[in-house]
Design a protein around this motif. Structure first.
Motif, PDB file in Angstrom:
ATOM      1  N   GLY A   1       0.656  -1.224  -0.007  1.00  0.00           N
ATOM      2  CA  GLY A   1       0.123  -0.048  -0.002  1.00  0.00           C
ATOM      3  C   GLY A   1       0.695   1.228   0.086  1.00  0.00           C
ATOM      4  O   GLY A   1       0.221   2.503  -0.313  1.00  0.00           O
ATOM      5  N   GLY A   2       2.082   1.072   0.619  1.00  0.00           N
ATOM      6  CA  GLY A   2       2.843   2.443   0.336  1.00  0.00           C
ATOM      7  C   GLY A   2       2.358   3.394   1.686  1.00  0.00           C
ATOM      8  O   GLY A   2       1.719   3.267   2.214  1.00  0.00           O
ATOM      9  N   VAL A   3       2.614   4.687   0.956  1.00  0.00           N
ATOM     10  CA  VAL A   3       2.205   5.828   1.797  1.00  0.00           C
ATOM     11  C   VAL A   3       1.616   6.786   0.816  1.00  0.00           C
ATOM     12  O   VAL A   3       1.674   6.667  -0.372  1.00  0.00           O
TER      13      VAL A   3
ATOM     14  N   VAL B   1     -10.024  -7.574   3.825  1.00  0.00           N
ATOM     15  CA  VAL B   1      -8.503  -8.132   3.850  1.00  0.00           C
ATOM     16  C   VAL B   1      -7.912  -7.633   2.238  1.00  0.00           C
ATOM     17  O   VAL B   1      -8.537  -7.961   1.247  1.00  0.00           O
ATOM     18  N   VAL B   2      -6.911  -6.878   2.309  1.00  0.00           N
ATOM     19  CA  VAL B   2      -6.546  -6.297   0.918  1.00  0.00           C
ATOM     20  C   VAL B   2      -5.457  -7.285   0.597  1.00  0.00           C
ATOM     21  O   VAL B   2      -4.331  -7.480   1.197  1.00  0.00           O
ATOM     22  N   ASN B   3      -5.574  -7.593  -0.538  1.00  0.00           N
ATOM     23  CA  ASN B   3      -4.396  -8.386  -1.223  1.00  0.00           C
ATOM     24  C   ASN B   3      -3.528  -7.584  -2.151  1.00  0.00           C
ATOM     25  O   ASN B   3      -3.809  -7.161  -3.408  1.00  0.00           O
ATOM     26  N   PRO B   4      -2.605  -7.051  -1.942  1.00  0.00           N
ATOM     27  CA  PRO B   4      -1.428  -6.404  -2.485  1.00  0.00           C
ATOM     28  C   PRO B   4      -1.153  -6.994  -3.715  1.00  0.00           C
ATOM     29  O   PRO B   4      -1.108  -8.263  -3.831  1.00  0.00           O
ATOM     30  N   ALA B   5      -0.789  -6.292  -4.775  1.00  0.00           N
ATOM     31  CA  ALA B   5      -0.423  -6.771  -5.923  1.00  0.00           C
ATOM     32  C   ALA B   5       1.120  -7.174  -5.790  1.00  0.00           C
ATOM     33  O   ALA B   5       1.660  -6.908  -4.515  1.00  0.00           O
ATOM     34  N   ARG B   6       1.922  -7.836  -6.822  1.00  0.00           N
ATOM     35  CA  ARG B   6       3.118  -8.149  -6.518  1.00  0.00           C
ATOM     36  C   ARG B   6       3.998  -7.070  -6.196  1.00  0.00           C
ATOM     37  O   ARG B   6       3.717  -5.869  -6.398  1.00  0.00           O
ATOM     38  N   PRO B   7       4.923  -7.338  -5.404  1.00  0.00           N
ATOM     39  CA  PRO B   7       5.987  -6.080  -4.809  1.00  0.00           C
ATOM     40  C   PRO B   7       6.262  -5.214  -5.988  1.00  0.00           C
ATOM     41  O   PRO B   7       6.666  -5.693  -7.110  1.00  0.00           O
ATOM     42  N   LEU B   8       6.528  -3.959  -5.534  1.00  0.00           N
ATOM     43  CA  LEU B   8       6.925  -2.780  -6.476  1.00  0.00           C
ATOM     44  C   LEU B   8       8.485  -3.026  -6.818  1.00  0.00           C
ATOM     45  O   LEU B   8       9.082  -3.559  -6.030  1.00  0.00           O
TER      46      LEU B   8
END
Length: 417
Positions: A300-302, A377-384
């Protein structure tokens, strides 16, 4: 003699086992970063690959299935024996044959530690009647683990004070508090802040209130920015980093420390923002992040990149920006009830991970549609591509490289094995 601790991410350990299965009788070598602590040094496992003595002559970690391997190596090695039967064991092997005991910490559910003698690290703790209900609900192992760990809390406002009070009331015995701000009138709805605390540093005021709950809790208060050297030193000593800030520059700094030093990170962010018309926009993001699996930037980052830029510009710029902040320009306000809901959900993730019921990093998002809350629940995409995961375990060297980009004249003690 300094105490040596090897920190092993779950993902790296599984890669070791995979290599053992694919290459029977093979030895596996792991590269490391180092973190100096007042009482010793952490060896931070980074990446593993089959051992090639001619090419891998530097210090690192050697994994073997043999119960007592004989190894000749020109540099100090932490040798980890993972026998098919019996307990794992680790020691620091010097080129002259001298061996030193090593404690292993595994970044996996329960955050287990194994002592140099091969037994579970479980110091005596008081399970008196005061803590009986918490211990009964969490289970004995989960409660003891929660009680043993050192928590470093960044941000002592509404969310942070709730986190601190809940942990101490659940039996936590060691807590470091970091916050550069002082108590203002609008902070009195935070847990433990009283009119007598007005004008005092938040960290010190919160520590005072926590001591009345349990005088035996070891508390340290740092009235400084998370980017100050005292704060960075405290983050290195943490077992778990708790981030409860309202500034994304500070959130980014916590994420950096968590990744570089392999510290699990619990990040709590809440907001009551301006919505359409007179309706407020309420919500929270709650992230439990285990290094080696994810980092905050790929979960999610900032949201406020300009606040990160302010933090990276240096202490003077950061301090000036903090003095010029006006919360009304950033959000509509705060709600204690929303803070309580968010903190409760976040700490449940911590409790469940320490009780081995939650098995991985997790991102919960709380939103409201009118008066109805929705949790998913948020499933993040693959790592940036620009996330912190490639730098996980970089330790003191990674931190020094980052700080020198911002403070060219800074001098720190160089890390060494």
């Amino acid at each position: 003699m300094d105490a040596i601790r090897l920190v092993i991410p779950h993902s790296a350990l599984w890669e070791v086992f995979r290599l053992f299965q694919r290459l029977p009788q093979a030895q596996v070598f792991g590269t490391v970063g180092w973190s100096r602590r007042p009482d010793g040094t952490d060896w931070l496992l980074r990446r593993v690959q089959p051992f090639q003595p001619q090419r891998q002559s530097g210090s690192g970690v050697l994994f073997t299935e043999q119960p007592a391997p004989q190894v000749a190596h020109p540099s100090p090695l932490v040798v980890v024996s993972l026998p098919r039967e019996g307990r794992p064991h680790a020691c620091l092997l010097h080129p002259n044959g001298l061996r030193e005991p090593v404690v292993m910490r595994f970044l996996m559910p329960g955050l287990p530690e194994v002592s140099a003698a091969g037994g579970d690290w479980s110091p005596d703790t008081d399970s008196a009647e005061r803590w009986s209900r918490t211990a009964g609900a969490l289970g004995e192992y989960g409660w003891r683990r929660l009680r043993q760990l050192h928590y470093v809390l960044v941000g002592c406002g509404r969310n942070g004070s709730l986190i601190a009070h809940t942990l101490v009331r659940n039996g936590a015995t060691r807590l470091t508090l970091i916050d550069p701000d002082t108590v203002e009138l609008h902070n009195l709805d935070g847990d433990g802040f009283l009119p007598d605390h007005l004008g005092q540093p938040k960290a010190h005021a919160l520590a005072d209130s926590l001591r009345t709950i349990n005088p035996l809790t070891r508390l340290r208060a740092l009235a400084c920015s998370v980017s100050a050297l005292d704060a960075l030193t405290a983050l290195k000593e943490a077992d778990v980093i708790l981030c409860a800030v309202d500034h994304d520059g500070a959130r980014w700094a916590c994420a950096i420390a968590a990744a570089f030093y392999l510290k699990p990170l619990l990040d709590v962010g809440t907001g009551v923002l301006h919505g359409e018309g007179d309706e407020p926009l309420l919500g929270a993001d709650l992230r439990w992040i285990v290094p080696g699996e994810r980092c905050l930037l790929c979960m999610g980052g900032v949201a406020q990149e300009e606040q990160v830029a302010t933090m990276r510009a240096g202490m003077l710029t950061e301090r000036a920006a903090r003095l010029q902040r006006e919360w009304r320009r950033e959000r509509r306000g705060s709600l204690r009830t929303l803070n309580q809901t968010a903190v409760g959900l976040a700490l449940r993730m911590l409790e469940d991970y320490l009780s081995a019921r939650l098995h991985t990093s997790c991102w919960l998002r709380l939103t409201y549609e009118g008066a109805i809350p929705h949790l998913r629940v948020v499933n993040p995409a693959r790592p940036l591509s620009l996330c912190l995961c490639p730098h996980a375990g970089g330790g003191d060297e990674a931190l020094m490289n980052l700080l020198r980009l911002q403070r060219p004249n800074l001098t720190l003690e160089a890390p060494a094995p």
